[in-house]
Design a protein around this motif. Structure first.
Motif, short mmCIF file in Angstrom:
data_model
loop_
_atom_site.label_atom_id
_atom_site.label_comp_id
_atom_site.label_asym_id
_atom_site.label_seq_id
_atom_site.Cartn_x
_atom_site.Cartn_y
_atom_site.Cartn_z
N ALA A 94 5.50 17.90 22.50
CA ALA A 94 6.90 18.23 22.20
C ALA A 94 7.74 16.97 22.11
O ALA A 94 8.67 16.89 21.29
N MET A 95 7.42 15.95 22.93
CA MET A 95 8.11 14.66 22.82
C MET A 95 7.88 14.05 21.44
O MET A 95 8.81 13.57 20.78
N LYS A 96 6.64 14.07 21.01
CA LYS A 96 6.29 13.53 19.69
C LYS A 96 7.04 14.28 18.60
O LYS A 96 7.62 13.66 17.69
N ALA A 97 7.06 15.60 18.70
CA ALA A 97 7.73 16.41 17.67
C ALA A 97 9.24 16.18 17.68
O ALA A 97 9.90 16.39 16.65
N ALA A 98 9.79 15.75 18.82
CA ALA A 98 11.22 15.49 18.92
C ALA A 98 11.58 14.06 18.50
O ALA A 98 12.75 13.66 18.58
N GLY A 99 10.59 13.28 18.05
CA GLY A 99 10.87 11.96 17.51
C GLY A 99 10.49 10.79 18.39
O GLY A 99 10.71 9.63 18.01
N VAL A 100 9.92 11.05 19.56
CA VAL A 100 9.53 9.96 20.47
C VAL A 100 8.30 9.24 19.91
O VAL A 100 7.35 9.88 19.44
N GLU A 101 8.32 7.92 19.98
CA GLU A 101 7.21 7.11 19.45
C GLU A 101 6.43 6.40 20.55
O GLU A 101 5.26 6.07 20.35
N THR A 102 7.07 6.14 21.68
CA THR A 102 6.44 5.39 22.77
C THR A 102 6.55 6.17 24.07
O THR A 102 7.64 6.67 24.42
N LEU A 103 5.45 6.26 24.80
CA LEU A 103 5.43 6.92 26.11
C LEU A 103 5.22 5.87 27.18
O LEU A 103 4.24 5.12 27.17
N PHE A 104 6.17 5.78 28.12
CA PHE A 104 6.08 4.86 29.25
C PHE A 104 5.64 5.68 30.45
O PHE A 104 6.36 6.54 30.93
N LEU A 105 4.42 5.40 30.93
CA LEU A 105 3.86 6.16 32.04
C LEU A 105 4.02 5.39 33.34
O LEU A 105 3.92 4.16 33.38
N SER A 106 4.26 6.11 34.43
CA SER A 106 4.31 5.49 35.75
C SER A 106 3.59 6.38 36.73
O SER A 106 3.46 7.58 36.54
N ASN A 107 3.12 5.76 37.80
CA ASN A 107 2.41 6.52 38.83
C ASN A 107 2.42 5.76 40.14
O ASN A 107 2.71 4.56 40.18
N ALA A 108 2.10 6.47 41.21
CA ALA A 108 1.81 5.85 42.50
C ALA A 108 0.30 5.65 42.58
O ALA A 108 -0.46 6.53 42.18
N ALA A 109 -0.13 4.50 43.05
CA ALA A 109 -1.56 4.18 43.03
C ALA A 109 -1.95 3.39 44.27
O ALA A 109 -1.12 2.77 44.93
N GLY A 110 -3.27 3.43 44.54
CA GLY A 110 -3.83 2.64 45.63
C GLY A 110 -4.44 1.36 45.08
O GLY A 110 -5.09 1.37 44.03
#
Length: 277
Positions: free
Chosen positions: A104-120
């Motif tokens: 849905a992000m792509k269909a709404a015009g988004v081109e870049t996805l910035f991912l974040s997470n908590a990690a060990g």
């Protein structure tokens, strides 16, 4: 209507609702906030908030630290969509909610996805509360979110992921970190399914594979986004050392507590990075 047709319709309807809420904004970047990193959502200027529950096919969230809100607005005067929370594959075996959210992000015009997470952390130099740019991943989830029928309107049946984590965007984030005095390590993220934390033996195995951090998310998000042609960049907030590498007692509360310690640097990094991504 079968589940594939329902998914396609959910993507269409969710994208239409998001597009209607954008007004004059045309955000090209969406940011998914990981566990304990939801504070960035409060910095969105003139926010328009859509609850996941009001977007067809979006995930229903159950884990503390994931608010379940899509927030439209600006960060550092840059139009963005902030996704405050995600569905993990320790909660479900159903990939469709995550696929709906990202497509849905792509269909709404988004081109870049910035991912974040908590990690060990798997390496002593990568310390708790510090950040790590994800340069590659190892999928040890035991699943791929793209298993099942493929719809060529989203992406091809087979696709390469040698460039899963965009090197050009990663270089820009590294430069921003240097300019702002933010410690930003880089390394390989190993995804386990969870919900249990890893054993010391599993941590040693992940180290032997060349992993630098371990977590329970982001890899499915990356694969779905790359499948539909989005660029992906990602940062882990280190909340603990892997099992057997310290005397810490691991728990989700411990993860959220230490994510809060790294959240300030993460927010500073993202606010500067959106200007160049």
């Amino acid at each position: 209507m079968n589940e594939v047709q329902l998914h396609i319709e959910n993507v269409r309807q969710a994208a239409a609702k998001i597009t209607a809420a954008l007004g004059n904004l045309k955000p090209k970047i969406a940011i998914i906030l990981g566990s304990g990193l939801g504070g960035l959502a409060k910095q969105v200027e003139a926010p328009v908030i859509l609850a996941y529950k009001d977007l067809p096919g979006f995930p229903v969230l159950t884990v503390a630290g994931h608010a379940g809100q899509l927030i439209i607005g600006k960060l550092n005067d840059v139009p963005v969509i902030v996704l405050n929370g995600r569905k993990h594959f320790y909660e479900t075996g159903d990939a469709y909610p995550l696929k709906t959210m990202i497509r849905a992000m792509k269909a709404a015009g988004v081109e870049t996805l910035f991912l974040s997470n908590a990690a060990g952390s798997l390496r002593a130099p990568i310390k708790v509360s510090e950040l790590m740019l994800i340069t590659d991943h190892i999928n040890f989830l035991g699943l791929n979110p793209l298993v099942g029928p493929n719809d060529d309107s989203f992406g091809p049946r087979f696709f390469p992921v040698a460039d899963a984590w965009d090197k050009e965007l990663g270089a820009k984030v590294k430069a921003v970190a240097r300019q702002n005095g933010i410690t930003l390590h880089e390394g390989v993220y190993v995804a386990f399914r969870g919900p249990s934390f890893e054993t010391p033996a599993e941590i040693r195995m992940a180290q032997g594979w060349g992993g630098d951090a371990v977590g329970m998310s982001s890899v499915p998000d990356c694969l779905i986004a790359r499948h539909c042609g989005m660029k992906v960049v990602g940062v882990s907030c280190i909340t603990n050392m892997g099992a057997g590498l310290s005397d810490e007692k691991l728990s989700h509360a411990h993860t959220l507590e230490n994510a809060a310690k790294g959240a300030g640097a993460f927010e500073r990094l993202v606010l500067a990075a959106v200007k160049v991504l």
